[in-house]
Design an enzyme around this catalytic site. Structure first.
Site, PDB file in Angstrom:
ATOM      1  N   ASP A  84     -32.784 -12.082   6.643  1.00 47.50           N
ATOM      2  CA  ASP A  84     -33.643 -12.043   7.836  1.00 47.50           C
ATOM      3  C   ASP A  84     -35.108 -11.851   7.422  1.00 47.50           C
ATOM      4  OD1 ASP A  84     -34.165 -11.920  10.591  1.00 47.50           O
ATOM      5  OD2 ASP A  84     -33.928  -9.747  10.657  1.00 47.50           O
ATOM      6  N   HIS A  85     -35.997 -12.684   7.912  1.00 47.65           N
ATOM      7  CA  HIS A  85     -37.435 -12.602   7.589  1.00 47.65           C
ATOM      8  C   HIS A  85     -37.702 -12.511   6.092  1.00 47.65           C
ATOM      9  CE1 HIS A  85     -38.832 -12.409  11.702  1.00 47.65           C
ATOM     10  NE2 HIS A  85     -37.830 -11.594  11.944  1.00 47.65           N
ATOM     11  N   ASN A 231     -30.903  -6.280  16.585  1.00 47.49           N
ATOM     12  CA  ASN A 231     -30.903  -5.237  15.567  1.00 47.49           C
ATOM     13  C   ASN A 231     -31.045  -3.856  16.201  1.00 47.49           C
ATOM     14  OD1 ASN A 231     -31.102  -3.787  13.190  1.00 47.49           O
ATOM     15  ND2 ASN A 231     -33.199  -4.395  12.754  1.00 47.49           N
TER      16      ASN A 231
HETATM   17  P1  13P Z   1     -34.467  -6.415  17.705  1.00 47.89           P
HETATM   18  O1  13P Z   1     -34.480  -5.277  16.722  1.00 47.89           O
HETATM   19  O2  13P Z   1     -35.554  -6.308  18.702  1.00 47.89           O
HETATM   20  O3  13P Z   1     -33.130  -6.582  18.333  1.00 47.89           O
HETATM   21  O4  13P Z   1     -34.785  -7.754  16.884  1.00 47.89           O
HETATM   22  C1  13P Z   1     -33.912  -8.176  15.878  1.00 47.89           C
HETATM   23  C2  13P Z   1     -34.453  -9.343  15.134  1.00 47.89           C
HETATM   24  O5  13P Z   1     -35.098 -10.209  15.677  1.00 47.89           O
HETATM   25  C3  13P Z   1     -34.158  -9.441  13.703  1.00 47.89           C
HETATM   26  O6  13P Z   1     -34.830 -10.487  13.101  1.00 47.89           O
END
Ligand code: 13P
Length: 287
Positions: A84-85, A231
């Protein structure tokens, strides 16, 4: 079954539902998400931020744990293990570690540099048989110390990145990570529709899934969103259930201090949250 995110997202966009990406932090988190996906007969994406990867001692630990857990728990629904990212370096580390999918977040680079780096990773992922998520227009809020302002992506830039052959595209449409402030303007469906118009069947990714009202989630799916990231909501549910356990003095009763007992309410709370999201996203029964 560990797979890339490609087929599950193509099916999601065609079937007008979305696959949830649930970020994992430890063994309990991973087990809770995998078991819920199996129980719901839903495809699922396990998200791992660079910070969470570091916390779990490295991406190899994560990949090996996830693969072993899929095997030992007899998980037959499609599971993608996704960075992620990711930074440019982080992407290569996850390719090496055995992830099935990565996100390269080049949204903070000038568009030409984002394009060049994404293009390079498209070729690497094709060769390795992995899926790749790219990002245009930074997603607001704070995640692992990276703060964005929640901008709306430029649809023309989205098309440029989509045309490189990425599997899925994250585009800022006013969404932010973490809890939404009381004065939040909501998602920009105008931007989403314009991006969809230019990118065709490309699965679009909605980050910051925590706290977006159900009607906005449904509308976003109807406009081409095929993957939704969650998340913070699992973290809040876990913390709340754990606090209740301690406040009720349960850790002081018998063997209530045993971590397998202490972490059980939080584990169940994650499961309930994931199930609720899978129902809302429409992925239940779509494995
Ligand atoms: P949230 O923590 O707002 O649910 O976002 C999760 C997210 O986009 C992970 O990349």
């Amino acid at each position: 079954m560990l797979v890339t995110a490609e087929e599950m997202l193509k099916k999601a966009v065609a079937g007008k539902y979305a696959v949830g990406q649930f970020n994992i932090n430890n063994l309990e988190w991973t087990k809770a998400v995998l078991l819920t996906a199996q129980e719901c007969n839903s495809p699922v994406i396990l998200g791992v931020s660079e910070g969470a990867g570091k916390y779990m001692t490295g991406f190899k630990t994560v990949a090996d744990m996830v693969k072993a857990m899929i095997d030992e728990l007899k998980i037959t629904v499609p599971v993608a293990l996704h960075l992620d990212h990711g930074t440019y370096d982080g992407c290569y580390k996850c390719i090496e570690a055995g992830f099935s999918s990565i996100m390269f977040d080049g949204s903070h680079y000038p568009i030409d540099e984002n394009i060049a780096k994404t293009k390079e990773l498209v070729a690497v992922c094709k060769e390795k048989g992995m899926s790749l998520e790219a990002e245009v227009g930074s997603i607001g809020g704070e995640e692992d110390g990276v703060v964005g302002m929640g901008e709306c992506a430029d649809p023309a830039e989205c098309k440029q990145i989509a045309d490189l052959g990425v599997t899925m595209l994250a585009a800022g449409i006013g969404n932010i990570h973490g809890k939404y402030p009381a004065n939040w303007q909501g998602l920009s469906f105008e931007t989403l529709a314009a991006i969809k118009e230019l990118t065709g069947d490309m699965p679009l990714v909605l980050h910051g899934g925590t706290g977006i009202p159900a009607d906005m989630i449904k509308k976003a799916i109807s406009l081409g969103v095929g993957k939704i990231n969650v998340n913070t909501e699992c973290q809040l549910a876990f913390a709340d259930a754990t606090r209740k356990y301690i406040e009720a003095g349960k850790d002081l009763e018998g063997k209530g201090f045993d971590p397998r007992k202490l972490l059980a309410p939080g584990f169940e709370a994650i499961k309930a949250t994931v199930k609720e999201k899978m129902e809302l996203f429409g992925s239940v029964g779509k494995a």
